[in-house]
Scaffold this motif. Structure first.
Motif, PDB file in Angstrom:
ATOM      1  N   TRP A  49      -8.376  11.753  -2.901  1.00 30.36           N
ATOM      2  CA  TRP A  49      -6.923  11.603  -2.818  1.00 30.36           C
ATOM      3  C   TRP A  49      -6.217  12.956  -2.978  1.00 30.36           C
ATOM      4  CZ3 TRP A  49      -2.903   9.112  -1.246  1.00 30.36           C
ATOM      5  CH2 TRP A  49      -1.657   9.271  -1.853  1.00 30.36           C
ATOM      6  N   CYS A  71       2.154   1.877  -3.361  1.00 30.36           N
ATOM      7  CA  CYS A  71       1.111   2.391  -4.247  1.00 30.36           C
ATOM      8  C   CYS A  71       0.889   3.883  -4.017  1.00 30.36           C
ATOM      9  CB  CYS A  71      -0.191   1.606  -4.048  1.00 30.36           C
ATOM     10  SG  CYS A  71      -0.151  -0.062  -4.741  1.00 30.36           S
ATOM     11  N   GLU A  72       0.942   4.308  -2.765  1.00 30.05           N
ATOM     12  CA  GLU A  72       0.847   5.745  -2.466  1.00 30.05           C
ATOM     13  C   GLU A  72       2.007   6.506  -3.099  1.00 30.05           C
ATOM     14  OE1 GLU A  72      -1.445   6.766   1.564  1.00 30.05           O
ATOM     15  OE2 GLU A  72       0.495   5.820   1.899  1.00 30.05           O
ATOM     16  N   LYS A  73       3.216   5.964  -2.946  1.00 37.36           N
ATOM     17  CA  LYS A  73       4.395   6.618  -3.507  1.00 37.36           C
ATOM     18  C   LYS A  73       4.317   6.659  -5.031  1.00 37.36           C
ATOM     19  CE  LYS A  73       8.271   6.002  -1.406  1.00 37.36           C
ATOM     20  NZ  LYS A  73       9.570   5.458  -0.897  1.00 37.36           N
ATOM     21  N   PHE A 113      -3.717  -0.229  -5.903  1.00 40.84           N
ATOM     22  CA  PHE A 113      -3.562  -1.251  -4.867  1.00 40.84           C
ATOM     23  C   PHE A 113      -4.451  -2.464  -5.125  1.00 40.84           C
ATOM     24  CE2 PHE A 113      -4.805  -2.985  -0.687  1.00 40.84           C
ATOM     25  CZ  PHE A 113      -3.566  -3.395  -0.230  1.00 40.84           C
ATOM     26  N   TRP A 173       0.827  -1.203   0.000  1.00 40.08           N
ATOM     27  CA  TRP A 173       0.000   0.000   0.000  1.00 40.08           C
ATOM     28  C   TRP A 173       0.866   1.260   0.000  1.00 40.08           C
ATOM     29  CZ3 TRP A 173      -4.199   2.418  -1.114  1.00 40.08           C
ATOM     30  CH2 TRP A 173      -4.464   3.671  -0.541  1.00 40.08           C
ATOM     31  N   ALA A 196       1.582   6.675  -6.841  1.00 41.97           N
ATOM     32  CA  ALA A 196       0.558   7.652  -7.218  1.00 41.97           C
ATOM     33  C   ALA A 196       1.126   9.072  -7.208  1.00 41.97           C
ATOM     34  CB  ALA A 196      -0.634   7.548  -6.273  1.00 41.97           C
ATOM     35  N   PRO A 203      -4.032   5.753  -5.591  1.00 43.98           N
ATOM     36  CA  PRO A 203      -3.401   4.573  -4.990  1.00 43.98           C
ATOM     37  C   PRO A 203      -4.367   3.441  -4.695  1.00 43.98           C
ATOM     38  CG  PRO A 203      -3.450   6.412  -3.434  1.00 43.98           C
ATOM     39  CD  PRO A 203      -3.825   6.963  -4.758  1.00 43.98           C
TER      40      PRO A 203
END
Length: 419
Positions: free
Chosen positions: A395, A300-302, A346, A297, A304, A342
Motif C-alpha cells: 500500500w 476505506c482508501e480515503k 475493507f 472501498w 487509510a 485499506p
C-alpha cells in the motif's frame, strides 16, 4: 468603562455612539474588556464567504455550499439563513426553502488553504492557538501585552481587520475568561462580531439560558433534564456536586460546574484527534451489496490516507449508512490488530455491510476508525496474520507512486468500480 473602537482601535472612543477619533460605530464597552485573555475566533459562514469573495456578483445572493443534487448543506451565507437554511440540512429541504439559491459544490482544498492563512496570522500573536475545526480556533493571549503594545482585546480587533482585508472573509470574536465562555460569546454577535462575557458575570449570564445552549447538551440530554424539571442553566448550576452526581450520574458535577461558567481546560496548540472517517453521498440510492461495495472501498482508501497523514491507526471500524428516509445506521467491528491498510479496513467494513444490506435503499455510506491507536503499532504482523507487513508495504509503495505520477498511476481492481 473601558472601551475600544474596532475601526481605528482607539481605546478612548468617547461616551457617544460614534468614535470620537474616527466616527466609527463599532465600539465595544465592558468592565473587563482589557483584563480578559481567552478568545474564540470563528469565521463567518466560511465556505460561503470564500465563494462570495471569489465571485463578487454573488454578494447579495443566497449561496449554499453542498451537494448539487443530494447530500446536505456544508455551509450557507447569511442571506440563505434568513430563509431558514442551516448547515447539515438535507439539500432537498434547503432548495425548497430557498429555490433561488446559488448552489456551489465545495472545494475543500481551497478552503483549507485559506484556513491555513488565517491560522498563520493567529500564530504571530501567540503560541497558544488551538484549532477546533477548519474555520475556528481558541487563543490565549495572556502575557502578550508587552509584545504587541496593546491589551488582548485590541490585538484581536486588529487581527479581525487583517483577516478581512487580506483574506476577504470576516470573523467573529468572543472574549472571556475561559474557553467555554469565549465560545458562547463568539456566537452572540455574528457575523463580524466582537462579544465579551466577563468572569464576574458568567454565572448570571448563563442562568436564564436554556440548558441546550451549553455545548455538549444535545436534544436527548435536553429531554432527560426536562424530565427532572431542569430546563434553565441556572437550575443546573444550583446543584452541588453531590446532588449533581445523584441526579445526573458521573458527568453531573462537571455539567453543573459548566452551567456556572467554570472551565479549567487550557488552550493547547495540540489539537486532540478523536475520530477519523470518510463518507460519501450517492447521486442515486443504492441497495445491493454489490453496488455498495465499490464506494465503500473508496472510503476505506480515503480513511487509510487520513490515518497515515494524522499518524494514527485503526483499532476497529465503524460503518455508517443513511437510508433514503435519512435514518442513520451505525455498526462497529473490532480489528485483530491495528492497521492503516485499506484492504484490512475493507474486510471488516464489508462484513458489517453484508449484514445491513437487506434491500433498503441507502443514500450515504461512510467508514470510520475507532478506537484510534498509535501508528507505530500498525500492521506489524503476528501468527494470526503474518501477511500484514507485506500488505502495508504494498500500500505504501502504491501511494508513493500516486504521489509522484497522479492518482491514476496505480489502481487496484476495486478502485475502478462505480457507485
Amino acid at each position: 468603562m473601558p472601551a475600544l473602537c474596532r475601526d481605528c482601535f482607539s481605546t478612548a472612543p468617547g461616551d457617544g455612539p460614534a468614535c470620537a477619533a474616527c466616527g466609527g460605530r463599532r465600539i465595544v464597552r465592558h468592565d473587563e474588556l482589557f483584563a480578559l485573555t481567552v478568545a474564540h475566533l470563528d469565521c463567518d459562514a466560511f465556505y460561503a464567504s470564500v465563494e462570495k469573495r471569489d465571485r463578487p456578483e454573488l454578494a447579495a445572493k443566497p449561496v449554499i455550499v453542498g451537494g448539487l443534487t443530494r447530500g446536505v448543506v456544508a455551509a450557507c451565507c447569511y442571506v440563505a439563513r434568513t430563509r431558514g437554511v442551516r448547515s447539515a440540512m438535507p439539500m432537498f429541504q434547503a432548495r425548497a426553502l430557498c429555490p433561488d439559491a446559488v448552489v456551489i459544490h465545495p472545494e475543500m482544498a481551497k478552503y483549507a488553504q485559506e484556513a491555513r492563512r488565517i491560522r498563520a496570522m493567529m500564530e504571530t500573536l501567540t503560541p497558544l492557538v488551538q484549532p477546533l475545526s477548519i474555520d475556528e480556533a481558541v487563543l490565549d493571549l495572556r502575557g502578550t501585552e508587552v509584545l504587541h503594545r496593546a491589551p488582548p482585546a485590541v490585538t484581536l480587533a486588529r487581527l479581525a481587520q487583517q483577516v478581512e482585508r487580506e483574506v476577504g472573509v470576516t470573523v467573529s470574536v468572543g472574549l472571556a475568561a475561559n474557553r467555554l465562555m469565549a465560545k458562547l460569546a463568539a456566537e452572540q454577535d455574528k457575523p463580524r462580531g466582537f462579544a465579551v462575557i466577563g468572569a464576574k458575570e458568567a454565572a448570571s449570564w448563563l442562568a436564564p439560558q436554556p440548558v441546550g445552549l451549553l455545548p455538549g447538551i444535545g436534544p436527548a440530554a435536553v429531554r432527560r433534564l426536562a424530565a427532572l424539571g431542569i430546563t434553565r442553566l441556572g437550575q443546573l448550576a444550583a446543584l452541588d456536586a453531590r446532588s449533581a452526581l445523584l441526579r445526573l450520574g458521573p458527568e453531573g458535577p462537571e455539567l453543573a460546574a459548566r452551567a456556572r461558567g467554570e472551565d479549567g481546560r487550557p488552550v493547547s496548540p495540540e489539537r486532540e484527534t478523536r475520530s477519523i472517517s470518510a463518507e460519501t453521498t450517492f447521486d442515486t440510492d443504492l441497495s445491493t451489496v454489490e453496488a455498495l461495495e465499490a464506494p465503500l472501498w473508496r472510503m476505506c482508501e480515503k480513511l487509510a490516507r487520513r490515518l497515515a497523514t494524522k499518524g494514527f491507526a485503526a483499532g476497529g471500524v465503524v460503518l455508517k449508512l443513511k437510508t433514503a428516509r435519512f435514518e442513520t445506521r451505525s455498526r462497529a467491528g473490532r480489528l485483530g490488530a491495528a492497521t492503516q491498510v485499506p484492504e484490512t479496513l475493507f474486510e471488516v467494513a464489508r462484513a458489517l455491510l453484508r449484514r445491513e444490506a437487506d434491500g433498503t435503499p441507502f443514500r450515504l455510506i461512510g467508514v470510520g476508525a475507532s478506537p484510534l491507536l498509535p501508528a507505530e503499532g500498525a500492521d506489524v504482523g503476528d501468527l494470526a496474520d503474518p501477511e500484514a507487513p507485506r500488505r502495508a508495504a504494498r500500500w505504501r509503495a502504491m501511494e508513493a507512486l500516486r504521489g509522484r505520477f497522479g492518482e491514476a498511476a496505480v489502481r487496484q481492481g476495486r478502485s475502478s468500480g462505480k457507485g
